[in-house]
Design a protein around this motif. Sequence first.
Motif, PDB file in Angstrom:
ATOM      1  N   PRO A  95       0.812  -1.235   0.037  1.00  0.00           N
ATOM      2  CA  PRO A  95       0.112   0.065   0.073  1.00  0.00           C
ATOM      3  C   PRO A  95       0.802   1.408   0.107  1.00  0.00           C
ATOM      4  N   ALA A  96       1.858   1.320   0.567  1.00  0.00           N
ATOM      5  CA  ALA A  96       2.898   2.511   0.506  1.00  0.00           C
ATOM      6  C   ALA A  96       3.422   2.962  -0.859  1.00  0.00           C
ATOM      7  N   ALA A  97       3.665   1.727  -1.691  1.00  0.00           N
ATOM      8  CA  ALA A  97       3.816   2.136  -2.929  1.00  0.00           C
ATOM      9  C   ALA A  97       3.068   3.222  -3.559  1.00  0.00           C
ATOM     10  N   ARG A  98       1.918   3.333  -3.284  1.00  0.00           N
ATOM     11  CA  ARG A  98       0.778   4.315  -3.905  1.00  0.00           C
ATOM     12  C   ARG A  98       1.291   5.680  -3.471  1.00  0.00           C
ATOM     13  N   ARG A  99       1.790   5.680  -2.135  1.00  0.00           N
ATOM     14  CA  ARG A  99       2.227   7.319  -1.961  1.00  0.00           C
ATOM     15  C   ARG A  99       3.755   7.651  -2.820  1.00  0.00           C
ATOM     16  N   SER A 100       4.578   6.887  -2.532  1.00  0.00           N
ATOM     17  CA  SER A 100       5.834   7.137  -3.303  1.00  0.00           C
ATOM     18  C   SER A 100       6.768   5.840  -3.207  1.00  0.00           C
TER      19      SER A 100
END
Length: 421
Positions: free
Chosen positions: A205-210
Amino acid sequence: MTRMPGDGRGAANAAAVLRTVLDHGPVARSGISALCGLSPAAVSRQATGLLRAGLLRELPGPSAHSGSGRPRVPLDLHTGAVGGPVAAGLHIGVPSSTFSLVDLRGRTLARRSLPHHAGRNDPARIAAALRDFLRDSDTGRPLLGLGAALGGWVRPDTGTVVRHPALDWHDRPLADELGAALGLPVRVDNHARAVAAAEVLFGHPAARRSLVHLFIGNVVDAAFGIEGTVHQGPGSAAGDVAHLPVPGSGAACACGRTGCLQAAASDTALGAEAVRRGIVPDPSVALLADAAAAGDPRADRLLRERARDVGRAAALLLDVFNPAVMVVTELSSVLNDAYLDEIRTAALERSRVCDDPARIVAPHAGPAVLPQAAATVLLAPLFRDPAGGSPAPTTGPGPAPTPPSPHPDPTTAPPPTPQLI
Protein backbone atom coordinates in the motif's frame (compact mmCIF):
# COMPACT_ATOMS: atom_id res chain seq x y z
CA MET A 1 -19.06 1.90 -21.24
CA THR A 2 -19.68 4.64 -23.75
CA ARG A 3 -17.97 7.89 -22.99
CA MET A 4 -19.54 11.21 -23.87
CA PRO A 5 -17.37 14.09 -25.05
CA GLY A 6 -15.81 15.85 -22.08
CA ASP A 7 -16.87 13.11 -19.69
CA GLY A 8 -13.66 13.29 -17.66
CA ARG A 9 -15.54 13.13 -14.38
CA GLY A 10 -17.27 9.91 -15.43
CA ALA A 11 -13.91 8.35 -16.29
CA ALA A 12 -12.48 9.36 -12.93
CA ASN A 13 -15.55 8.00 -11.13
CA ALA A 14 -15.34 4.70 -12.98
CA ALA A 15 -11.67 4.40 -12.07
CA ALA A 16 -12.47 5.17 -8.43
CA VAL A 17 -15.09 2.42 -8.31
CA LEU A 18 -12.85 -0.12 -10.02
CA ARG A 19 -9.88 0.65 -7.77
CA THR A 20 -12.05 0.48 -4.66
CA VAL A 21 -13.26 -2.97 -5.63
CA LEU A 22 -9.66 -3.99 -6.36
CA ASP A 23 -8.61 -2.89 -2.88
CA HIS A 24 -11.64 -3.98 -0.84
CA GLY A 25 -13.73 -6.38 -2.88
CA PRO A 26 -15.97 -8.20 -2.55
CA VAL A 27 -17.86 -5.12 -1.42
CA ALA A 28 -21.44 -3.90 -1.75
CA ARG A 29 -22.30 -0.71 -3.61
CA SER A 30 -23.02 1.06 -0.32
CA GLY A 31 -19.57 0.08 0.91
CA ILE A 32 -17.97 1.40 -2.28
CA SER A 33 -19.70 4.73 -1.78
CA ALA A 34 -18.41 5.03 1.78
CA LEU A 35 -14.87 4.04 0.80
CA CYS A 36 -14.35 6.22 -2.27
CA GLY A 37 -16.55 9.19 -1.38
CA LEU A 38 -18.85 9.03 -4.41
CA SER A 39 -22.60 9.32 -4.04
CA PRO A 40 -24.63 6.11 -4.07
CA ALA A 41 -26.17 7.17 -7.40
CA ALA A 42 -22.73 7.73 -8.98
CA VAL A 43 -21.48 4.39 -7.69
CA SER A 44 -24.56 2.61 -9.00
CA ARG A 45 -24.18 4.25 -12.42
CA GLN A 46 -20.49 3.37 -12.73
CA ALA A 47 -20.96 -0.13 -11.34
CA THR A 48 -23.60 -0.81 -13.96
CA GLY A 49 -21.22 0.23 -16.72
CA LEU A 50 -18.36 -1.83 -15.29
CA LEU A 51 -20.64 -4.87 -15.02
CA ARG A 52 -21.66 -4.48 -18.65
CA ALA A 53 -18.01 -4.15 -19.67
CA GLY A 54 -17.25 -7.44 -17.92
CA LEU A 55 -14.78 -5.90 -15.47
CA LEU A 56 -16.98 -6.42 -12.40
CA ARG A 57 -19.33 -9.23 -11.43
CA GLU A 58 -22.03 -9.69 -8.81
CA LEU A 59 -21.30 -12.56 -6.48
CA PRO A 60 -23.84 -15.37 -6.29
CA GLY A 61 -25.38 -14.53 -2.90
CA PRO A 62 -26.22 -11.32 -1.02
CA SER A 63 -23.90 -10.12 1.69
CA ALA A 64 -25.03 -10.33 5.31
CA HIS A 65 -27.10 -7.39 6.46
CA SER A 66 -29.71 -6.49 8.94
CA GLY A 67 -32.82 -4.40 8.74
CA SER A 68 -35.20 -3.78 5.88
CA GLY A 69 -34.49 -2.88 2.30
CA ARG A 70 -32.79 -4.62 -0.60
CA PRO A 71 -30.01 -7.09 0.18
CA ARG A 72 -26.54 -5.71 -0.42
CA VAL A 73 -25.16 -7.71 -3.34
CA PRO A 74 -21.36 -7.73 -3.20
CA LEU A 75 -19.33 -6.78 -6.26
CA ASP A 76 -15.90 -8.05 -7.13
CA LEU A 77 -13.50 -7.89 -10.04
CA HIS A 78 -14.51 -10.37 -12.70
CA THR A 79 -11.82 -13.02 -12.24
CA GLY A 80 -14.12 -15.98 -12.74
CA ALA A 81 -13.00 -18.91 -14.88
CA VAL A 82 -16.03 -18.28 -17.09
CA GLY A 83 -16.07 -14.82 -18.64
CA GLY A 84 -13.38 -13.18 -16.51
CA PRO A 85 -11.09 -11.19 -18.82
CA VAL A 86 -7.35 -11.78 -18.86
CA ALA A 87 -4.32 -9.87 -20.12
CA ALA A 88 -1.39 -11.46 -21.89
CA GLY A 89 2.09 -10.51 -20.77
CA LEU A 90 5.43 -10.64 -22.56
CA HIS A 91 8.75 -9.89 -20.91
CA ILE A 92 11.60 -9.77 -23.43
CA GLY A 93 14.91 -10.53 -21.75
CA VAL A 94 18.38 -11.13 -23.04
CA PRO A 95 18.64 -14.88 -22.31
CA SER A 96 14.92 -15.58 -22.65
CA SER A 97 11.42 -14.20 -22.95
CA THR A 98 8.54 -14.98 -20.60
CA PHE A 99 4.88 -15.28 -21.61
CA SER A 100 1.99 -15.05 -19.17
CA LEU A 101 -1.76 -14.81 -18.73
CA VAL A 102 -2.83 -12.60 -15.81
CA ASP A 103 -6.26 -11.85 -14.37
CA LEU A 104 -7.62 -8.52 -13.15
CA ARG A 105 -6.11 -9.03 -9.70
CA GLY A 106 -2.65 -9.52 -11.14
CA ARG A 107 -2.62 -13.26 -10.50
CA THR A 108 -0.62 -15.30 -12.98
CA LEU A 109 -2.79 -18.05 -14.46
CA ALA A 110 -0.28 -19.50 -16.92
CA ARG A 111 3.30 -18.82 -17.98
CA ARG A 112 6.01 -20.16 -20.25
CA SER A 113 9.62 -19.30 -21.06
CA LEU A 114 11.25 -19.05 -24.49
CA PRO A 115 15.06 -19.32 -24.44
CA HIS A 116 16.91 -17.09 -26.88
CA HIS A 117 19.50 -19.51 -28.14
CA ALA A 118 22.31 -17.87 -30.11
CA GLY A 119 20.70 -14.47 -29.73
CA ARG A 120 17.51 -15.45 -31.57
CA ASN A 121 15.33 -12.79 -29.99
CA ASP A 122 13.74 -11.26 -33.06
CA PRO A 123 10.10 -10.15 -32.60
CA ALA A 124 8.78 -12.46 -35.33
CA ARG A 125 10.10 -15.56 -33.54
CA ILE A 126 8.86 -14.27 -30.18
CA ALA A 127 5.41 -13.51 -31.61
CA ALA A 128 5.12 -16.98 -33.17
CA ALA A 129 5.98 -18.67 -29.85
CA LEU A 130 3.64 -16.34 -27.97
CA ARG A 131 0.82 -17.19 -30.38
CA ASP A 132 1.36 -20.88 -29.60
CA PHE A 133 1.31 -20.15 -25.88
CA LEU A 134 -1.96 -18.22 -26.13
CA ARG A 135 -3.54 -21.00 -28.16
CA ASP A 136 -2.38 -23.70 -25.74
CA SER A 137 -3.54 -21.67 -22.71
CA ASP A 138 -6.89 -20.55 -24.11
CA THR A 139 -9.88 -21.38 -21.91
CA GLY A 140 -12.34 -19.15 -23.73
CA ARG A 141 -11.91 -16.15 -21.42
CA PRO A 142 -11.92 -12.71 -23.07
CA LEU A 143 -8.40 -11.54 -23.91
CA LEU A 144 -7.89 -7.81 -23.37
CA GLY A 145 -4.61 -7.62 -25.28
CA LEU A 146 -0.89 -7.82 -24.68
CA GLY A 147 1.37 -5.92 -22.34
CA ALA A 148 5.07 -6.13 -23.23
CA ALA A 149 7.98 -5.07 -21.02
CA LEU A 150 11.73 -4.98 -21.61
CA GLY A 151 14.80 -3.08 -20.51
CA GLY A 152 16.38 -0.02 -22.03
CA TRP A 153 14.78 3.19 -23.26
CA VAL A 154 11.16 2.53 -24.24
CA ARG A 155 8.50 5.04 -25.30
CA PRO A 156 5.04 3.76 -24.34
CA ASP A 157 3.25 6.53 -26.24
CA THR A 158 4.60 5.27 -29.57
CA GLY A 159 5.28 1.66 -28.59
CA THR A 160 8.91 2.15 -29.64
CA VAL A 161 12.11 0.71 -28.25
CA VAL A 162 14.36 3.73 -28.59
CA ARG A 163 17.50 2.00 -27.37
CA HIS A 164 18.27 -1.46 -26.02
CA PRO A 165 22.02 -2.04 -26.45
CA ALA A 166 21.99 -5.64 -25.17
CA LEU A 167 19.48 -6.63 -27.88
CA ASP A 168 20.97 -4.20 -30.42
CA TRP A 169 17.54 -2.64 -30.95
CA HIS A 170 17.23 1.02 -31.90
CA ASP A 171 14.01 2.90 -32.76
CA ARG A 172 12.18 -0.40 -33.11
CA PRO A 173 8.35 -0.08 -33.47
CA LEU A 174 7.79 -3.07 -31.23
CA ALA A 175 4.10 -2.50 -30.46
CA ASP A 176 3.27 -2.28 -34.16
CA GLU A 177 5.30 -5.39 -34.97
CA LEU A 178 3.71 -7.48 -32.24
CA GLY A 179 0.23 -6.13 -32.90
CA ALA A 180 0.44 -6.98 -36.58
CA ALA A 181 1.74 -10.47 -35.86
CA LEU A 182 -0.79 -11.29 -33.14
CA GLY A 183 -3.87 -9.29 -34.12
CA LEU A 184 -4.12 -7.91 -30.58
CA PRO A 185 -3.98 -4.49 -28.92
CA VAL A 186 -0.40 -4.10 -27.63
CA ARG A 187 1.15 -1.73 -25.09
CA VAL A 188 4.90 -1.59 -24.46
CA ASP A 189 6.91 -0.12 -21.58
CA ASN A 190 10.23 -0.37 -19.77
CA HIS A 191 10.32 -3.28 -17.32
CA ALA A 192 11.42 -1.17 -14.33
CA ARG A 193 8.39 1.07 -14.79
CA ALA A 194 6.20 -2.00 -15.35
CA VAL A 195 7.26 -3.52 -12.04
CA ALA A 196 6.71 -0.18 -10.32
CA ALA A 197 3.21 0.03 -11.82
CA ALA A 198 2.46 -3.50 -10.61
CA GLU A 199 3.56 -2.55 -7.10
CA VAL A 200 1.31 0.52 -7.20
CA LEU A 201 -1.64 -1.49 -8.47
CA PHE A 202 -1.32 -4.81 -6.65
CA GLY A 203 1.49 -4.53 -4.10
CA HIS A 204 2.55 -2.74 -0.93
CA PRO A 205 0.00 0.00 0.00
CA ALA A 206 2.82 2.47 0.73
CA ALA A 207 3.91 2.20 -2.91
CA ARG A 208 0.94 4.35 -3.89
CA ARG A 209 2.34 7.23 -1.84
CA SER A 210 5.83 7.05 -3.33
CA LEU A 211 8.25 4.39 -4.44
CA VAL A 212 11.59 3.87 -6.10
CA HIS A 213 12.16 0.63 -7.96
CA LEU A 214 15.67 -0.60 -8.76
CA PHE A 215 15.89 -3.40 -11.34
CA ILE A 216 19.09 -5.44 -11.49
CA GLY A 217 19.37 -7.81 -14.45
CA ASN A 218 21.47 -7.90 -17.60
CA VAL A 219 20.04 -4.42 -17.99
CA VAL A 220 20.01 -2.14 -14.94
CA ASP A 221 17.10 0.30 -14.72
CA ALA A 222 15.10 2.26 -12.15
CA ALA A 223 11.67 3.85 -11.84
CA PHE A 224 10.10 6.43 -9.55
CA GLY A 225 6.43 6.83 -8.70
CA ILE A 226 4.48 9.30 -6.59
CA GLU A 227 0.79 9.47 -5.70
CA GLY A 228 0.09 6.37 -7.76
CA THR A 229 1.75 7.61 -10.96
CA VAL A 230 5.00 6.22 -12.34
CA HIS A 231 7.21 8.99 -13.73
CA GLN A 232 8.09 8.86 -17.43
CA GLY A 233 10.00 12.08 -18.02
CA PRO A 234 10.44 13.84 -21.39
CA GLY A 235 10.65 11.24 -24.12
CA SER A 236 9.96 8.54 -21.50
CA ALA A 237 13.69 8.46 -20.81
CA ALA A 238 13.52 8.42 -17.00
CA GLY A 239 15.17 5.54 -15.15
CA ASP A 240 18.59 5.14 -16.78
CA VAL A 241 20.84 4.37 -13.81
CA ALA A 242 23.37 2.12 -15.56
CA HIS A 243 26.14 4.59 -14.81
CA LEU A 244 25.10 5.47 -11.28
CA PRO A 245 28.31 5.31 -9.21
CA VAL A 246 28.57 2.50 -6.68
CA PRO A 247 30.59 3.75 -3.70
CA GLY A 248 33.67 1.61 -3.16
CA SER A 249 33.45 -0.26 -6.49
CA GLY A 250 36.40 -0.32 -8.87
CA ALA A 251 34.69 -2.32 -11.63
CA ALA A 252 35.74 -1.09 -15.06
CA CYS A 253 32.84 0.08 -17.24
CA ALA A 254 32.65 0.21 -21.03
CA CYS A 255 32.04 3.96 -20.71
CA GLY A 256 35.65 4.38 -19.56
CA ARG A 257 34.90 5.03 -15.90
CA THR A 258 34.97 2.68 -12.93
CA GLY A 259 32.32 1.79 -10.39
CA CYS A 260 29.25 2.19 -12.62
CA LEU A 261 26.26 0.16 -11.42
CA GLN A 262 25.96 -1.72 -14.72
CA ALA A 263 29.61 -2.82 -14.55
CA ALA A 264 29.55 -3.60 -10.84
CA ALA A 265 26.24 -5.39 -10.35
CA SER A 266 24.52 -6.41 -13.60
CA ASP A 267 23.78 -10.07 -14.30
CA THR A 268 26.25 -9.88 -17.19
CA ALA A 269 29.04 -8.76 -14.88
CA LEU A 270 28.07 -11.21 -12.14
CA GLY A 271 27.88 -14.18 -14.51
CA ALA A 272 31.28 -13.38 -15.98
CA GLU A 273 32.82 -13.12 -12.50
CA ALA A 274 31.23 -16.41 -11.45
CA VAL A 275 32.84 -18.14 -14.43
CA ARG A 276 36.18 -16.44 -13.76
CA ARG A 277 36.14 -17.76 -10.19
CA GLY A 278 35.27 -21.26 -11.41
CA ILE A 279 31.95 -21.37 -9.55
CA VAL A 280 29.76 -22.17 -12.58
CA PRO A 281 30.61 -23.31 -16.11
CA ASP A 282 28.39 -20.78 -17.86
CA PRO A 283 27.75 -17.08 -17.09
CA SER A 284 24.27 -17.67 -15.69
CA VAL A 285 23.01 -15.98 -12.54
CA ALA A 286 20.34 -18.67 -12.22
CA LEU A 287 23.09 -21.31 -12.06
CA LEU A 288 24.93 -19.21 -9.50
CA ALA A 289 21.80 -18.93 -7.35
CA ASP A 290 21.30 -22.69 -7.63
CA ALA A 291 24.89 -23.27 -6.52
CA ALA A 292 24.41 -21.01 -3.50
CA ALA A 293 21.16 -22.78 -2.59
CA ALA A 294 23.03 -26.10 -2.79
CA GLY A 295 25.51 -24.85 -0.21
CA ASP A 296 28.46 -23.62 -2.32
CA PRO A 297 30.14 -20.97 -0.11
CA ARG A 298 31.85 -19.35 -3.11
CA ALA A 299 28.51 -18.76 -4.79
CA ASP A 300 27.02 -17.40 -1.57
CA ARG A 301 29.99 -15.06 -1.10
CA LEU A 302 29.71 -13.67 -4.63
CA LEU A 303 25.96 -13.12 -4.33
CA ARG A 304 26.50 -11.29 -1.05
CA GLU A 305 29.15 -9.09 -2.71
CA ARG A 306 26.66 -8.19 -5.43
CA ALA A 307 23.94 -7.55 -2.83
CA ARG A 308 26.20 -5.09 -1.02
CA ASP A 309 26.95 -3.25 -4.28
CA VAL A 310 23.22 -3.06 -4.97
CA GLY A 311 22.58 -1.80 -1.43
CA ARG A 312 25.17 0.99 -1.76
CA ALA A 313 23.58 2.13 -5.03
CA ALA A 314 20.14 1.90 -3.43
CA ALA A 315 21.32 4.23 -0.67
CA LEU A 316 21.99 6.96 -3.24
CA LEU A 317 18.47 6.62 -4.64
CA LEU A 318 16.97 6.56 -1.15
CA ASP A 319 18.71 9.81 -0.29
CA VAL A 320 17.66 11.53 -3.53
CA PHE A 321 13.99 10.48 -3.53
CA ASN A 322 13.29 9.43 0.09
CA PRO A 323 10.39 7.19 -1.01
CA ALA A 324 7.87 5.54 1.28
CA VAL A 325 9.05 2.19 -0.08
CA MET A 326 11.98 1.04 -2.18
CA VAL A 327 11.49 -2.08 -4.27
CA VAL A 328 14.56 -4.01 -5.41
CA THR A 329 14.19 -6.61 -8.15
CA GLU A 330 17.35 -8.74 -8.03
CA LEU A 331 17.26 -12.48 -8.51
CA SER A 332 19.03 -13.75 -5.38
CA SER A 333 17.09 -11.44 -3.04
CA VAL A 334 13.79 -12.39 -4.69
CA LEU A 335 14.55 -16.05 -3.98
CA ASN A 336 16.23 -15.71 -0.58
CA ASP A 337 15.60 -13.12 2.13
CA ALA A 338 19.19 -13.43 3.34
CA TYR A 339 20.38 -11.50 0.27
CA LEU A 340 17.64 -8.92 0.71
CA ASP A 341 18.91 -8.41 4.26
CA GLU A 342 22.41 -7.90 2.82
CA ILE A 343 21.04 -5.20 0.51
CA ARG A 344 19.22 -3.56 3.41
CA THR A 345 22.30 -3.55 5.65
CA ALA A 346 24.53 -2.00 2.98
CA ALA A 347 21.90 0.60 2.10
CA LEU A 348 21.31 1.69 5.69
CA GLU A 349 25.05 1.96 6.33
CA ARG A 350 25.29 4.52 3.50
CA SER A 351 21.93 6.29 3.54
CA ARG A 352 21.57 9.58 5.37
CA VAL A 353 17.76 9.57 5.38
CA CYS A 354 16.64 5.95 5.78
CA ASP A 355 17.06 4.02 9.01
CA ASP A 356 14.17 1.58 8.57
CA PRO A 357 15.09 -1.67 6.76
CA ALA A 358 11.40 -2.47 6.24
CA ARG A 359 11.23 0.32 3.64
CA ILE A 360 13.41 -1.80 1.33
CA VAL A 361 11.40 -4.72 -0.06
CA ALA A 362 11.44 -7.34 -2.78
CA PRO A 363 8.61 -7.31 -5.34
CA HIS A 364 5.39 -8.56 -3.78
CA ALA A 365 4.88 -11.09 -6.60
CA GLY A 366 8.17 -12.85 -5.89
CA PRO A 367 9.42 -15.03 -8.75
CA ALA A 368 6.26 -14.13 -10.71
CA VAL A 369 7.31 -10.47 -10.79
CA LEU A 370 8.06 -10.30 -14.53
CA PRO A 371 4.99 -12.21 -15.77
CA GLN A 372 2.79 -9.94 -13.65
CA ALA A 373 4.63 -6.72 -14.53
CA ALA A 374 4.44 -7.32 -18.27
CA ALA A 375 0.66 -7.80 -18.16
CA THR A 376 0.39 -4.73 -15.92
CA VAL A 377 1.62 -2.63 -18.87
CA LEU A 378 -1.85 -3.34 -20.29
CA LEU A 379 -3.81 -3.45 -17.02
CA ALA A 380 -2.56 -0.22 -15.42
CA PRO A 381 -4.15 2.04 -18.08
CA LEU A 382 -7.39 0.09 -17.70
CA PHE A 383 -7.55 0.80 -13.96
CA ARG A 384 -6.75 4.49 -14.59
CA ASP A 385 -9.48 4.79 -17.21
CA PRO A 386 -11.77 1.75 -17.54
CA ALA A 387 -13.39 3.05 -20.71
CA GLY A 388 -10.62 4.82 -22.59
CA GLY A 389 -7.82 2.63 -21.26
CA SER A 390 -9.56 -0.67 -21.94
CA PRO A 391 -9.18 -2.27 -25.38
CA ALA A 392 -12.13 -4.27 -26.62
CA PRO A 393 -11.74 -7.87 -25.42
CA THR A 394 -11.15 -10.50 -28.05
CA THR A 395 -11.45 -14.23 -27.99
CA GLY A 396 -8.24 -16.17 -27.79
CA PRO A 397 -6.29 -17.31 -30.86
CA GLY A 398 -8.15 -20.61 -30.83
CA PRO A 399 -9.08 -23.28 -28.30
CA ALA A 400 -6.51 -25.86 -27.42
CA PRO A 401 -7.62 -29.50 -27.51
CA THR A 402 -6.84 -29.88 -23.80
CA PRO A 403 -6.06 -26.50 -22.23
CA PRO A 404 -4.05 -26.61 -19.02
CA SER A 405 -5.80 -25.79 -15.78
CA PRO A 406 -5.12 -22.21 -14.71
CA HIS A 407 -3.59 -21.56 -11.29
CA PRO A 408 -5.44 -18.63 -9.65
CA ASP A 409 -2.95 -18.50 -6.80
CA PRO A 410 0.56 -17.63 -8.04
CA THR A 411 2.03 -19.47 -5.07
CA THR A 412 0.62 -22.72 -6.46
CA ALA A 413 1.51 -22.10 -10.09
CA PRO A 414 4.32 -24.26 -11.46
CA PRO A 415 7.54 -22.33 -10.81
CA PRO A 416 9.35 -21.10 -13.93
CA THR A 417 13.09 -21.14 -14.27
CA PRO A 418 13.98 -17.92 -12.43
CA GLN A 419 15.24 -15.23 -14.81
CA LEU A 420 15.25 -11.50 -14.33
CA ILE A 421 16.57 -10.71 -17.83
